[in-house]
Design a protein around this motif. Sequence first.
Motif, PDB file in Angstrom:
ATOM      1  N   ASN A 120       0.808  -1.220   0.000  1.00  0.00           N
ATOM      2  CA  ASN A 120       0.000   0.000   0.000  1.00  0.00           C
ATOM      3  C   ASN A 120       0.842   1.272   0.000  1.00  0.00           C
ATOM      4  O   ASN A 120       0.465   2.273  -0.621  1.00  0.00           O
ATOM      5  N   LEU A 121       2.010   1.243   0.661  1.00  0.00           N
ATOM      6  CA  LEU A 121       2.813   2.470   0.742  1.00  0.00           C
ATOM      7  C   LEU A 121       3.493   2.778  -0.598  1.00  0.00           C
ATOM      8  O   LEU A 121       3.660   3.947  -0.959  1.00  0.00           O
ATOM      9  N   THR A 158       9.737   1.448   4.818  1.00  0.00           N
ATOM     10  CA  THR A 158       9.692   0.250   3.972  1.00  0.00           C
ATOM     11  C   THR A 158      10.870   0.257   3.016  1.00  0.00           C
ATOM     12  O   THR A 158      11.111   1.264   2.321  1.00  0.00           O
ATOM     13  N   VAL A 159      11.596  -0.848   2.973  1.00  0.00           N
ATOM     14  CA  VAL A 159      12.832  -0.917   2.179  1.00  0.00           C
ATOM     15  C   VAL A 159      12.499  -0.841   0.685  1.00  0.00           C
ATOM     16  O   VAL A 159      12.911   0.091  -0.008  1.00  0.00           O
ATOM     17  N   THR A 160      11.723  -1.797   0.181  1.00  0.00           N
ATOM     18  CA  THR A 160      11.453  -1.785  -1.261  1.00  0.00           C
ATOM     19  C   THR A 160      10.521  -0.620  -1.629  1.00  0.00           C
ATOM     20  O   THR A 160      10.594  -0.114  -2.751  1.00  0.00           O
ATOM     21  N   ASP A 301      16.184 -10.031   9.104  1.00  0.00           N
ATOM     22  CA  ASP A 301      16.745 -11.104   8.277  1.00  0.00           C
ATOM     23  C   ASP A 301      17.809 -11.921   9.011  1.00  0.00           C
ATOM     24  O   ASP A 301      18.309 -12.909   8.471  1.00  0.00           O
ATOM     25  N   ILE A 323       8.994  -6.714  12.821  1.00  0.00           N
ATOM     26  CA  ILE A 323       8.820  -6.285  11.425  1.00  0.00           C
ATOM     27  C   ILE A 323       7.769  -7.136  10.699  1.00  0.00           C
ATOM     28  O   ILE A 323       6.895  -6.620  10.007  1.00  0.00           O
TER      29      ILE A 323
HETATM   30  N1  EPU Z   1       4.795  -2.538   4.851  1.00  0.00           N
HETATM   31  C1  EPU Z   1       3.528  -2.012   4.760  1.00  0.00           C
HETATM   32  N2  EPU Z   1       3.142  -1.454   3.572  1.00  0.00           N
HETATM   33  C2  EPU Z   1       3.955  -1.384   2.498  1.00  0.00           C
HETATM   34  C3  EPU Z   1       5.249  -1.918   2.596  1.00  0.00           C
HETATM   35  C4  EPU Z   1       5.643  -2.481   3.795  1.00  0.00           C
HETATM   36  O1  EPU Z   1       2.758  -2.062   5.711  1.00  0.00           O
HETATM   37  O2  EPU Z   1       3.533  -0.855   1.456  1.00  0.00           O
HETATM   38  C5  EPU Z   1       5.245  -3.141   6.125  1.00  0.00           C
HETATM   39  C6  EPU Z   1       5.571  -4.631   5.999  1.00  0.00           C
HETATM   40  O3  EPU Z   1       4.438  -5.439   6.087  1.00  0.00           O
HETATM   41  C7  EPU Z   1       6.550  -4.830   7.135  1.00  0.00           C
HETATM   42  C8  EPU Z   1       7.303  -3.490   7.177  1.00  0.00           C
HETATM   43  O4  EPU Z   1       6.486  -2.564   6.475  1.00  0.00           O
HETATM   44  O5  EPU Z   1       5.849  -4.985   8.343  1.00  0.00           O
HETATM   45  C9  EPU Z   1       8.674  -3.491   6.569  1.00  0.00           C
HETATM   46  O6  EPU Z   1       8.636  -4.165   5.313  1.00  0.00           O
HETATM   47  P1  EPU Z   1       9.546  -3.716   4.084  1.00  0.00           P
HETATM   48  O7  EPU Z   1       8.673  -3.091   3.054  1.00  0.00           O
HETATM   49  O8  EPU Z   1      10.702  -2.920   4.569  1.00  0.00           O
HETATM   50  O9  EPU Z   1      10.043  -5.105   3.534  1.00  0.00           O
HETATM   51  P2  EPU Z   1      10.352  -5.431   2.009  1.00  0.00           P
HETATM   52  O10 EPU Z   1      10.842  -4.210   1.347  1.00  0.00           O
HETATM   53  O11 EPU Z   1       9.210  -6.166   1.426  1.00  0.00           O
HETATM   54  C10 EPU Z   1      12.891  -6.010   2.350  1.00  0.00           C
HETATM   55  C11 EPU Z   1      13.766  -7.180   2.071  1.00  0.00           C
HETATM   56  C12 EPU Z   1      13.433  -8.305   3.049  1.00  0.00           C
HETATM   57  C13 EPU Z   1      13.648  -7.779   4.467  1.00  0.00           C
HETATM   58  C14 EPU Z   1      12.809  -6.520   4.697  1.00  0.00           C
HETATM   59  C15 EPU Z   1      13.028  -5.873   6.043  1.00  0.00           C
HETATM   60  C16 EPU Z   1      14.228  -6.960  -0.297  1.00  0.00           C
HETATM   61  C17 EPU Z   1      14.050  -7.488  -1.668  1.00  0.00           C
HETATM   62  N3  EPU Z   1      13.593  -7.619   0.687  1.00  0.00           N
HETATM   63  O12 EPU Z   1      11.552  -6.470   2.159  1.00  0.00           O
HETATM   64  O13 EPU Z   1      14.342  -9.368   2.791  1.00  0.00           O
HETATM   65  O14 EPU Z   1      13.275  -8.755   5.406  1.00  0.00           O
HETATM   66  O15 EPU Z   1      13.103  -5.554   3.678  1.00  0.00           O
HETATM   67  O16 EPU Z   1      14.364  -5.531   6.211  1.00  0.00           O
HETATM   68  O17 EPU Z   1      14.950  -6.018  -0.097  1.00  0.00           O
HETATM   69  C18 EPU Z   1      15.083 -11.585   2.735  1.00  0.00           C
HETATM   70  O18 EPU Z   1      16.082 -11.207   2.097  1.00  0.00           O
HETATM   71  O19 EPU Z   1      15.009 -12.752   3.213  1.00  0.00           O
HETATM   72  C19 EPU Z   1      13.969 -10.674   2.950  1.00  0.00           C
HETATM   73  C20 EPU Z   1      12.750 -11.086   3.308  1.00  0.00           C
END
Ligand code: EPU
Length: 416
Positions: A120-121, A158-160, A301, A323
């Motif tokens: 959503n973000l 949020t990372v991605t 992670d 997280i």
């Molecule tokens: N979130 C929201 N809304 C959004 C996006 C995220 O509510 O639109 C929440 C998620 O549900 C979570 C929190 O924000 O509770 C953080 O999530 P984030 O978006 O940062 O995670 P991600 O970007 O999907 C990346 C890594 C993950 C790692 C996380 C946290 C990549 C490709 N993936 O995921 O890596 O765990 O950041 O550091 O960069 C792994 O390598 O095994 C892995 C899962």
Amino acid sequence: MIKGNGPLKGEIEISGAKNAALPIMTASLLASGEHTIEGVPGLRDVRTMGRLLSNMGLKVAIENNLARIDSLSVTNFEAPYELVKTMRASVLVLCPLVARFGRARVSLPGGCAIGERPINLHLMGLEKMGAKIELESGYVIAKADRLRGASIYFDTPTVTGTENLMMAAALAKGTTILENAAGEPEVIDLANCLISMGARITGAGERVIVIQGVDELRPAENYRIIPDRIEAGTFMTIAGITGGDLTLIGCRPDHMDALMMKLKDCGLVFEQTGKGLRVSSSQRLIAKDIKTMPYPGFPTDMQAQFMSLMSTAEGTGVITETIFENRFMHVAELRRMGADIHIEGGTATVKGVERLKGAHIMATDLRASASLVVAALAADGESTIHRIYHLDRGYEMMDEKLRKVGALIERSSEET
Ligand code: EPU
């Protein structure tokens, strides 16, 4: 199949970071021409990203950790369900596609083994930049003539999400401000790559990132990916649990402060040598508590691997996951090896036992499978870890690297 056989000793080379390589590969959509990226790890996720980009018409060749991505011709603006469901990072093509081509059709990722993980973000930010977004049959359809700069606040870092919107902003008209942005080293690496392509970005790594959009970017030229801090961290826990002595070549300790401080408190010893970072342990470790947090906090992670380490430490360690809501899938497997772990909500209490015992165990996601390898290397007898394809998504030649430092580890295929 792993037979626990005591201290592992020797040198291990750390590969390029998966979570930096994936967004940097999608950044090739932002500029026409041949991009060259060095230090790209040979992983299943990287190959999946290669397939996704090839599907869009790009020419992708990855050999000896060098990726050549030619984005001269992009003919298809879609990330299909089949690829997104195997790798959520596919969603990183969304913003580059809209920024450069004005349109994208990207399958919504569903929930996954570690949590619901909404996007959503990402969508909120893209909408603020002027894109029209519709959801149709499980797909996000985004369109925009030209994105424009906007002020975007993330309710949670949020990372991605930060990476996607940084790429959108790089080609937008005007200035974008990302507030409460993620500051992970992989976000900084993407920013540095974009800057090398001509983007104007300041503040990456801090809570507020400012991006002044430009009309055009140039291809990345020999951009080198940072080393994988999670791979290095996993080998640190292996040195710890086996009472070993490993020298990690090419890792970046400055990306791993929270983890290394905790591991030092547990009794691991670190020493920077001419070759690399030496990590060793010669006595039973002391249990400590951790709580996962966005960077620079303790990385989610590394939570599962740290739990394996605590399962044979002296005392009780309390592990709190903040997280992802379902990132304790490894617990049931570790218990099958004799670990004493009690879960309540997002907290696991681990009472260290003297020894773990080998067993048949099942990998459920990438880091959970790494934690099972960590545990099996220190267990009495033989462990068989099933579904190791999860491991191959994010660890380059882990079994080979471990064999070189003395582990008894074999891979075989299994009838399904
Ligand atoms: N979130 C929201 N809304 C959004 C996006 C995220 O509510 O639109 C929440 C998620 O549900 C979570 C929190 O924000 O509770 C953080 O999530 P984030 O978006 O940062 O995670 P991600 O970007 O999907 C990346 C890594 C993950 C790692 C996380 C946290 C990549 C490709 N993936 O995921 O890596 O765990 O950041 O550091 O960069 C792994 O390598 O095994 C892995 C899962």
